[in-house]
Design an enzyme around this catalytic site. Structure first.
Site, PDB file in Angstrom:
ATOM      1  N   HIS A 354       0.793  -1.231   0.000  1.00 52.34           N
ATOM      2  CA  HIS A 354       0.000   0.000   0.000  1.00 52.34           C
ATOM      3  C   HIS A 354       0.821   1.275   0.000  1.00 52.34           C
ATOM      4  O   HIS A 354       0.260   2.369   0.064  1.00 52.34           O
ATOM      5  CB  HIS A 354      -0.925   0.048   1.214  1.00 52.34           C
ATOM      6  CG  HIS A 354      -1.947  -1.031   1.248  1.00 52.34           C
ATOM      7  ND1 HIS A 354      -3.221  -0.859   0.758  1.00 52.34           N
ATOM      8  CD2 HIS A 354      -1.890  -2.302   1.689  1.00 52.34           C
ATOM      9  CE1 HIS A 354      -3.904  -1.986   0.927  1.00 52.34           C
ATOM     10  NE2 HIS A 354      -3.112  -2.874   1.487  1.00 52.34           N
ATOM     11  N   LYS A 554      -8.692  13.473   5.002  1.00 56.38           N
ATOM     12  CA  LYS A 554      -7.792  12.320   4.919  1.00 56.38           C
ATOM     13  C   LYS A 554      -6.766  12.481   6.029  1.00 56.38           C
ATOM     14  O   LYS A 554      -6.702  13.545   6.655  1.00 56.38           O
ATOM     15  CB  LYS A 554      -7.096  12.266   3.558  1.00 56.38           C
ATOM     16  CG  LYS A 554      -6.484  13.596   3.120  1.00 56.38           C
ATOM     17  CD  LYS A 554      -5.864  13.514   1.735  1.00 56.38           C
ATOM     18  CE  LYS A 554      -6.879  13.635   0.614  1.00 56.38           C
ATOM     19  NZ  LYS A 554      -7.056  12.461  -0.184  1.00 56.38           N
ATOM     20  N   ARG A 555      -5.963  11.464   6.301  1.00 57.86           N
ATOM     21  CA  ARG A 555      -4.903  11.614   7.290  1.00 57.86           C
ATOM     22  C   ARG A 555      -4.005  12.789   6.925  1.00 57.86           C
ATOM     23  O   ARG A 555      -3.800  13.081   5.741  1.00 57.86           O
ATOM     24  CB  ARG A 555      -4.069  10.323   7.376  1.00 57.86           C
ATOM     25  CG  ARG A 555      -4.761   9.204   8.103  1.00 57.86           C
ATOM     26  CD  ARG A 555      -5.013   9.531   9.540  1.00 57.86           C
ATOM     27  NE  ARG A 555      -3.805   9.481  10.328  1.00 57.86           N
ATOM     28  CZ  ARG A 555      -3.494   8.510  11.183  1.00 57.86           C
ATOM     29  NH1 ARG A 555      -4.329   7.506  11.384  1.00 57.86           N
ATOM     30  NH2 ARG A 555      -2.365   8.547  11.878  1.00 57.86           N
ATOM     31  N   LYS A 560       0.449  14.298   1.189  1.00 63.20           N
ATOM     32  CA  LYS A 560      -0.935  14.545   0.768  1.00 63.20           C
ATOM     33  C   LYS A 560      -1.178  16.039   0.530  1.00 63.20           C
ATOM     34  O   LYS A 560      -2.203  16.436  -0.008  1.00 63.20           O
ATOM     35  CB  LYS A 560      -1.913  14.004   1.802  1.00 63.20           C
ATOM     36  CG  LYS A 560      -1.874  12.475   1.928  1.00 63.20           C
ATOM     37  CD  LYS A 560      -2.871  11.975   2.956  1.00 63.20           C
ATOM     38  CE  LYS A 560      -2.748  10.487   3.263  1.00 63.20           C
ATOM     39  NZ  LYS A 560      -3.395   9.632   2.250  1.00 63.20           N
ATOM     40  N   LYS A 664     -14.984   7.930  -3.577  1.00 63.30           N
ATOM     41  CA  LYS A 664     -16.218   8.178  -2.824  1.00 63.30           C
ATOM     42  C   LYS A 664     -16.815   9.528  -3.212  1.00 63.30           C
ATOM     43  O   LYS A 664     -18.031   9.664  -3.369  1.00 63.30           O
ATOM     44  CB  LYS A 664     -15.932   8.155  -1.315  1.00 63.30           C
ATOM     45  CG  LYS A 664     -15.390   6.819  -0.831  1.00 63.30           C
ATOM     46  CD  LYS A 664     -14.785   6.924   0.565  1.00 63.30           C
ATOM     47  CE  LYS A 664     -13.910   5.701   0.842  1.00 63.30           C
ATOM     48  NZ  LYS A 664     -13.067   5.876   2.045  1.00 63.30           N
TER      49      LYS A 664
HETATM   50  C1  26Q Z   1       3.397   0.074  10.084  1.00 68.73           C
HETATM   51  C2  26Q Z   1       4.254  -0.381  11.071  1.00 68.73           C
HETATM   52  C3  26Q Z   1       3.988  -0.168  12.403  1.00 68.73           C
HETATM   53  C4  26Q Z   1       2.829   0.502  12.761  1.00 68.73           C
HETATM   54  C5  26Q Z   1       1.962   0.955  11.774  1.00 68.73           C
HETATM   55  C6  26Q Z   1       2.248   0.741  10.448  1.00 68.73           C
HETATM   56  C7  26Q Z   1       1.321   1.219   9.396  1.00 68.73           C
HETATM   57  C8  26Q Z   1      -0.040   1.252   9.652  1.00 68.73           C
HETATM   58  C9  26Q Z   1      -0.924   1.689   8.691  1.00 68.73           C
HETATM   59  C10 26Q Z   1       1.762   1.613   8.156  1.00 68.73           C
HETATM   60  C11 26Q Z   1       0.860   2.051   7.196  1.00 68.73           C
HETATM   61  C12 26Q Z   1      -0.492   2.076   7.449  1.00 68.73           C
HETATM   62  C13 26Q Z   1      -1.505   2.519   6.489  1.00 68.73           C
HETATM   63  C14 26Q Z   1      -1.297   2.716   5.218  1.00 68.73           C
HETATM   64  C15 26Q Z   1      -2.387   3.155   4.328  1.00 68.73           C
HETATM   65  O1  26Q Z   1      -3.499   3.379   4.765  1.00 68.73           O
HETATM   66  N1  26Q Z   1      -2.118   3.283   3.024  1.00 68.73           N
HETATM   67  C16 26Q Z   1      -3.143   3.692   2.089  1.00 68.73           C
HETATM   68  O2  26Q Z   1      -3.782   2.539   1.605  1.00 68.73           O
HETATM   69  C17 26Q Z   1      -4.885   2.865   0.779  1.00 68.73           C
HETATM   70  C18 26Q Z   1      -5.568   1.570   0.402  1.00 68.73           C
HETATM   71  O3  26Q Z   1      -4.782   0.851  -0.488  1.00 68.73           O
HETATM   72  C19 26Q Z   1      -4.440   3.649  -0.441  1.00 68.73           C
HETATM   73  O4  26Q Z   1      -5.572   4.034  -1.160  1.00 68.73           O
HETATM   74  C20 26Q Z   1      -3.658   4.882  -0.013  1.00 68.73           C
HETATM   75  O5  26Q Z   1      -3.123   5.536  -1.147  1.00 68.73           O
HETATM   76  C21 26Q Z   1      -2.541   4.473   0.928  1.00 68.73           C
HETATM   77  O6  26Q Z   1      -1.884   5.625   1.420  1.00 68.73           O
END
Ligand code: 26Q
Length: 756
Positions: A354, A554-555, A560, A664
């Protein structure tokens, strides 16, 4: 006739609600509060789905179908009640029930606390998949963790983010089913003698207890399916508490395992390297795999068909240890030969990436893995050894290449390498993203295993984001093209025939205005802002539904580019002050910043400062307002998105893997202000340039080029564009701030973005 059936069904539901109020809460209808009523109502409603839920499980068992398991550290299902009612096509009956019992439907729905068991896109995507799999009657299941506290509740105290615990389990949750019979034991640490690997001692045993959640699919003309989301917790297993440690005065150690699933890690895109996170990941992996194997064994006496019957998708690398743990379970506990096991593994696993952000690629310290998961570590070593051996047999592979591809390198275990080696497919979440994976991030893997790489562009559930969030537009679309699009979104193309028709355009705009009015009403009723002590004050609107509603939710993350949006707002602000005539614009910002992400928090504060400055200027505020919404989540998204005219999707090209908010908004008829990034590109292609007028910015290659030759010079831009310079100057000339804390934050933003 039909009315009578409705009435009868509604009457039955009323009786059930009363029954639950009395028998489970000891309350009579008249004295029951809204939350109690909500709960009793869910209990009554869920009766209606149990048969389908069980029947589905039985059918898949009987037919012994192949199952798909989606392993994810995050799920963001949103509220259950409203979506379930819509999917069950039960809206009318439910409204009748509410009327009969004198309750306000909206108020009852709003009593549900949202399960925020994810950070953002990745978790929401996981839940979207379950919605679709259920709607399509496919034999699938989701596995995750039941965090006691999901993503923190965000409060903004005079623009400063304050994190509060998310109390989603405050009341009894009617959507979960505790499954004591399915509890599973997971082992950490321990020593095994090299002569007798079976003799394993001094390990730490942790019990994982699952809770099941019904994911109700859409009921078309036929019947509906229910898919299971199974979430593990260590909290409710009394055996996880270590009394001896407690007696020795170490409460922290005594409670470590009961607390294992307490909190979701709130930093997306930032690898934390924390021991508890590793334990969480392994807990999910081991408990789920044991559950999958148990289910398989109910039907089979050997593992010959295992690879045919089981498919496991891992949501990013977070559950990638599954590759090592399944290998262990097969070879050590189920008598499968190593080579056979490895063949199976590669057929079973698929891996979704992702993100390309380097700091988000998971790597674990080798000593930490070796200490916590000694058996799995040895298996990873062997997998790596075999893998590197097979590479060395290939032509033109030198030791430098071996080093780059190795799973273990420089004292660290690279989870993405483990995931790629152990999977038959690696997918990016949009075309551009996959190209970047192939040509940059995993270039060496692509060179040797091109067949593994595939682009599967993300999607969203039109059922939650259109059918449920926007019933007015749903009705209008359905009048034009019937209901097929609710299950098969490609049918939405049939709307093309109506796009240029002025009557249709007018009807569409009327619906948009209606959704905008509803949203503004929601803002006035619920949209508070907090002072420096966190005290809430009513929000005042200076604009009405004639204003363009321009949304970025968004976050908060630098890539972004919320900052770009802020600078644009400052330019618009200047123009209005200088007397330029502009269409009134209501800009909505929302999103959480990772608690440790200082820059993101400063940008949030900047929005607060801009909002306040606009408000203080009567001329500007008659044409422009900025509202920063607290605690953006799925429920808020459902209110904001249908009301948007403009959708801000302005990431730095090449950085947003896909984006899903973009979709969306588009399906609710907003125009996208977007860069050539992620799924924006494919959306533009299919909507065509004519209906996608607000595309802008550099393409990903142009940005790479600039990065390579260092040609991005913000100072040059400022000297060539006085209007931009004027807006940027507001950051440091004190006109936006009221105290030194604010000014210091804005200075830092100023210097970090203009001095390069
Ligand atoms: C990793 C290690 C330790 C703790 C947390 C994490 C962690 C947690 C969540 C790393 C990344 C995330 C989330 C990533 C994310 O949401 N990416 C998004 O995924 C969407 C679905 O595929 C995409 O549409 C977005 O572009 C992408 O940013």
């Amino acid at each position: 006739m039909e009315q009578n059936i409705y009435d009868l069904q509604a009457e039955q539901l009323c009786q059930k609600i009363k029954h639950y109020l009395i028998t489970t809460m000891g309350r009579v209808e008249e004295e029951a509060g809204d939350e109690e009523f909500y709960r009793a109502f869910c209990f009554a409603l869920r009766e209606e789905i149990m048969i389908n839920w069980l029947a589905g499980i039985r059918t898949y068992e009987k037919e012994n179908t192949r199952r798909l398991y989606y392993l994810s550290m995050e799920f963001l299902p949103g509220r259950f009640l409203s979506n379930s009612i819509r999917n069950l096509q039960a809206l009318e009956i439910v409204q009748l029930v509410m009327k009969k019992m004198g309750r306000d439907f909206k108020v009852i729905l709003s009593r549900e606390l949202e399960p925020g068991l994810g950070n953002g896109g990745l978790g929401r995507l996981a839940s979207g998949f379950l919605d679709s799999l259920s709607t399509l009657h496919l034999p699938a299941m989701g596995y995750g963790l039941r965090y006691q506290y999901g993503i923190f509740e965000q409060q903004l105290w005079e623009g400063v983010q304050v994190e509060k615990p998310d109390l989603w389990l405050l009341n009894e949750n009617p959507w979960e089913f505790r499954r004591d019979l399915r509890r599973t034991s997971v082992q950490f640490c321990g020593i095994s003698s090299s002569e007798e690997p079976k003799k394993f001692r001094d390990f730490e045993e942790v019990w994982a207890l699952p809770y099941d959640y019904p994911i109700i699919g859409y009921k078309g003309d036929e019947s509906f399916s229910v898919t299971t989301l199974r979430l593990w917790t260590t909290k409710e297993s009394p055996r996880n508490f270590k009394i001896q440690k407690y007696n020795a005065g170490r409460l922290d150690q005594a409670a470590e395992n009961t607390a294992l699933t307490d909190v979701l890690y709130p930093s997306d895109y930032h690898e934390t390297g924390k021991r508890i996170r590793l334990k969480q990941e392994f807990l999910l992996v081991s408990a789920s795999l044991q559950d999958i194997i148990r289910r398989y064994k109910e039907k089979h006496s050997n593992f010959d068909q295992f690879a045919d019957k089981v498919r496991i998708q891992i949501n990013d690398t977070h559950p990638a240890l599954a590759i090592a743990e399944l290998m262990r379970l097969l070879t050590e506990e189920n008598g499968v030969e190593w080579n056979e096991g490895w063949e199976m593994i590669q057929q079973i696993f698929g891996f979704t990436n992702h993100t390309i952000l380097h700091e988000a690629l998971e790597e674990w310290d080798l000593n930490l893995i070796n200490y916590l998961l000694p058996k799995q570590y040895r298996i990873i070593e062997r997998i790596n050894h075999d893998f590197l051996d097979s590479l060395r047999k290939k032509e033109g592979v030198d030791e430098e290449m071996i080093r780059r591809l190795s799973i273990i390198e420089n004292g660290r275990v690279r989870m993405s390498h483990l995931a790629i080696v152990g999977s038959h497919k690696v997918n990016g979440v949009a075309k551009l993203h996959t190209e970047i994976l192939k040509n940059r991030v995993f270039k060496d893997f692509y060179l040797h295993f091109p067949e593994k790489f595939t682009a599967i562009t993300n999607g969203v559930s039109q059922r939650r984001w259109l059918f449920n969030a926007n019933p007015e537009l749903t009705e209008w679309i359905t009048k034009k093209i019937d209901t097929g699009w609710i299950k098969d979104f490609s049918q939405i193309q049939q709307l093309r025939d109506f796009a240029g028709d002025p009557t249709c355009q007018r009807e569409f705009l009327e619906i948009k205005i209606k959704k905008k009015k509803q949203f503004l009403k929601f803002l006035v009723e619920h949209g508070n802002h907090r002072d420096r002590d966190g005290i809430q004050h009513k929000m005042e609107l200076s604009l009405d539904s004639n204003a363009l509603i321009d949304v970025q939710v968004k976050r908060f993350h630098e890539y972004k580019r919320q900052l770009l949006n802020a600078l644009h707002l400052l330019m618009v602000f200047q123009e209005i002050k200088e007397g330029e005539n502009r269409i009134p614009r209501l800009s909505i910002l929302g999103g959480k910043a990772a608690p440790t992400y200082e820059t993101a928090k400063k940008i949030l504060l900047l929005f607060h400062c801009i909002s306040r400055t606009i408000k203080k200027d009567p001329k500007a505020s008659s044409k422009l307002q900025l509202i920063v919404m607290e605690n953006y989540n799925v429920s808020k998204a459902e209110k904001i998105i249908p009301a948007a005219d403009l959708s801000e999707q302005i990431s730095l090209a090449g950085m947003e893997a896909s984006g899903t908010g973009n979709m969306k908004f588009a399906m609710n008829g907003a125009l996208t202000i977007g860069t050539e990034d992620g799924a924006n590109i494919e959306m533009k292609e299919s909507i065509t340039e004519k209906w996608w007028p607000l595309s802008f910015g550099c393409r990903a290659e142009e940005i790479s080029e600039m990065q390579k030759n260092g040609s991005y010079r913000p100072q040059d831009l400022l000297s060539h564009h006085p209007k931009i310079a004027q807006a940027v100057d507001l950051l440091r000339d004190g006109s936006l701030t009221e105290n030194s804390r604010e000014q210091e934050a804005l200075n830092e933003i100023y210097y970090s973005s203009t001095l390069r």
